[in-house]
Motif scaffolding. Structure first.
Motif, PDB file in Angstrom:
ATOM      1  N   MET A   1       0.852  -1.203   0.000  1.00  0.00           N
ATOM      2  CA  MET A   1       0.000   0.000   0.000  1.00  0.00           C
ATOM      3  C   MET A   1       0.879   1.242   0.000  1.00  0.00           C
ATOM      4  O   MET A   1       1.806   1.349   0.802  1.00  0.00           O
ATOM      5  N   ASN A   2       0.594   2.151  -0.900  1.00  0.00           N
ATOM      6  CA  ASN A   2       1.365   3.388  -1.032  1.00  0.00           C
ATOM      7  C   ASN A   2       0.555   4.558  -0.484  1.00  0.00           C
ATOM      8  O   ASN A   2      -0.670   4.623  -0.671  1.00  0.00           O
ATOM      9  N   ILE A   3       1.246   5.471   0.166  1.00  0.00           N
ATOM     10  CA  ILE A   3       0.572   6.618   0.787  1.00  0.00           C
ATOM     11  C   ILE A   3       1.148   7.901   0.201  1.00  0.00           C
ATOM     12  O   ILE A   3       2.348   8.163   0.297  1.00  0.00           O
ATOM     13  N   LEU A   4       0.283   8.679  -0.408  1.00  0.00           N
ATOM     14  CA  LEU A   4       0.673   9.877  -1.148  1.00  0.00           C
ATOM     15  C   LEU A   4      -0.012  11.104  -0.562  1.00  0.00           C
ATOM     16  O   LEU A   4      -1.184  11.044  -0.175  1.00  0.00           O
ATOM     17  N   THR A   5       0.717  12.207  -0.511  1.00  0.00           N
ATOM     18  CA  THR A   5       0.096  13.470  -0.128  1.00  0.00           C
ATOM     19  C   THR A   5       0.598  14.594  -1.018  1.00  0.00           C
ATOM     20  O   THR A   5       1.758  14.595  -1.443  1.00  0.00           O
ATOM     21  N   PHE A   6      -0.286  15.507  -1.350  1.00  0.00           N
ATOM     22  CA  PHE A   6       0.089  16.749  -2.026  1.00  0.00           C
ATOM     23  C   PHE A   6       0.301  17.772  -0.923  1.00  0.00           C
ATOM     24  O   PHE A   6      -0.604  18.050  -0.135  1.00  0.00           O
ATOM     25  N   TYR A   7       1.505  18.333  -0.871  1.00  0.00           N
ATOM     26  CA  TYR A   7       1.807  19.208   0.269  1.00  0.00           C
ATOM     27  C   TYR A   7       2.595  20.438  -0.149  1.00  0.00           C
ATOM     28  O   TYR A   7       3.602  20.347  -0.859  1.00  0.00           O
ATOM     29  N   ILE A   8       2.119  21.589   0.278  1.00  0.00           N
ATOM     30  CA  ILE A   8       2.879  22.825   0.261  1.00  0.00           C
ATOM     31  C   ILE A   8       2.343  23.685   1.395  1.00  0.00           C
ATOM     32  O   ILE A   8       1.139  23.663   1.689  1.00  0.00           O
ATOM     33  N   SER A   9       3.219  24.389   2.072  1.00  0.00           N
ATOM     34  CA  SER A   9       2.814  25.127   3.265  1.00  0.00           C
ATOM     35  C   SER A   9       2.174  26.470   2.924  1.00  0.00           C
ATOM     36  O   SER A   9       2.565  27.514   3.441  1.00  0.00           O
ATOM     37  N   LYS A  10       1.197  26.417   2.042  1.00  0.00           N
ATOM     38  CA  LYS A  10       0.427  27.614   1.675  1.00  0.00           C
ATOM     39  C   LYS A  10      -0.941  27.167   1.184  1.00  0.00           C
ATOM     40  O   LYS A  10      -1.040  26.293   0.324  1.00  0.00           O
ATOM     41  N   GLY A  11      -1.998  27.728   1.768  1.00  0.00           N
ATOM     42  CA  GLY A  11      -3.347  27.384   1.348  1.00  0.00           C
ATOM     43  C   GLY A  11      -3.661  27.939  -0.034  1.00  0.00           C
ATOM     44  O   GLY A  11      -2.978  28.824  -0.545  1.00  0.00           O
ATOM     45  N   GLY A  12      -4.706  27.402  -0.649  1.00  0.00           N
ATOM     46  CA  GLY A  12      -5.132  27.873  -1.958  1.00  0.00           C
ATOM     47  C   GLY A  12      -4.149  27.563  -3.061  1.00  0.00           C
ATOM     48  O   GLY A  12      -4.018  28.317  -4.027  1.00  0.00           O
ATOM     49  N   SER A  13      -3.438  26.428  -2.923  1.00  0.00           N
ATOM     50  CA  SER A  13      -2.407  26.079  -3.898  1.00  0.00           C
ATOM     51  C   SER A  13      -2.790  24.901  -4.776  1.00  0.00           C
ATOM     52  O   SER A  13      -1.956  24.383  -5.517  1.00  0.00           O
ATOM     53  N   GLY A  14      -4.034  24.457  -4.662  1.00  0.00           N
ATOM     54  CA  GLY A  14      -4.521  23.411  -5.557  1.00  0.00           C
ATOM     55  C   GLY A  14      -4.335  21.990  -5.056  1.00  0.00           C
ATOM     56  O   GLY A  14      -4.609  21.040  -5.788  1.00  0.00           O
ATOM     57  N   LYS A  15      -3.922  21.805  -3.801  1.00  0.00           N
ATOM     58  CA  LYS A  15      -3.642  20.450  -3.326  1.00  0.00           C
ATOM     59  C   LYS A  15      -4.909  19.587  -3.249  1.00  0.00           C
ATOM     60  O   LYS A  15      -4.860  18.393  -3.575  1.00  0.00           O
TER      61      LYS A  15
END
Length: 260
Positions: A1-15
């Protein structure tokens, strides 16, 4: 099982939009996908469940405090092999319930029973650097950094890379930055081109791959607002917009050692 996250320390960035589209791109190639919404605002849950208020739904907080079977509180889209564990404001109290020494292992322990249920888990969490984001990064083995051509987003790009690298060094040696994903870009615009080049310089310095560009389009936003990914549409426009997500899905499956 693979665990993926879209992460950037700024809201409203499309994650959140990226999480939605990536889940359906992976599901399209036969991967079993679970999206776990951890953001107390529940934006993704509201979109997918078409609800303005998700307070009545069970969340990861409830799974933990009520000792629920996580599999019994999921919402399934069997056509695309995508499931959702919703979120609401109760998830804001999740981390506070766990002792400091157990925080980083909370999510891993809770999703461990799903090892044979899903090929992928996508964690959609808060953008800020706090305990929850550290837990999410410590649980994931892949992270994609979405990058929009905005000053406030660019200002956070280098620090986001450092945060991920720090989590990898001290907490999660298995964590890999799959790449930086340009989102909502128009390569014909001078400003966007300049932001792309600046992003490119950081990526080169850090040895990070730049992933296929997601073009700026109101279609993607309108699709997300209706709780759908562009993968679910069959128009000529949606096919072009979905292609980068399809390419990324194939890439991460191959990276994980699977087949698509």
């Amino acid at each position: 099982m693979n665990i993926l996250t879209f992460y950037i320390s700024k809201g409203g960035s499309g994650k959140t939009t990226c999480s939605l589209n990536m889940a359906y791109a992976l599901g399209e190639v036969g991967q079993r996908v679970l999206i776990i919404d951890l953001d107390p605002q529940g934006s993704l849950s509201k979109l997918m469940l078409k609800e303005s208020d998700t307070i009545k739904y069970m969340t990861m907080f409830d799974v933990h405090t009520r000792n629920l079977d996580i599999r019994e509180v999921l919402f399934d889209d069997e056509t695309y092999h995508v499931s959702l564990l919703p979120s609401n404001e109760r998830n804001a109290r999740l981390i506070n319930l766990i002792s400091e020494q157990d925080k980083l292992f909370l999510l891993k322990d809770m999703i461990a029973p799903l090892e044979n249920e899903f090929d992928w888990i996508i964690l959609d969490s808060v953008p800020s650097i706090n305990e929850l984001s550290k837990v999410v990064l410590s649980t994931s083995n892949m992270t994609v950094i979405p990058f929009m051509p905005k000053k406030l987003v660019f200002d956070q790009l280098a620090s986001t890379v450092r945060t991920v690298q720090k989590v990898k060094k001290f907490y999660n040696p298995d964590l890999v930055i799959t790449g930086i994903l340009p989102v909502a870009m128009d390569a014909s615009l001078k400003a966007d081109k300049e932001y792309y080049e600046a992003m490119e310089a950081i990526a080169k310095e850090e040895g990070i791959e730049i992933l296929p560009m997601i073009k700026r389009s109101t279609f993607i936003e309108k699709a997300a607002d209706s709780g759908k990914s562009v993968i679910q549409y069959r128009s000529k426009e949606s096919k072009g917009l979905a292609e980068p997500f399809r390419l990324l899905a194939k890439q991460v499956v191959l990276q994980a050692g699977g087949t698509s």
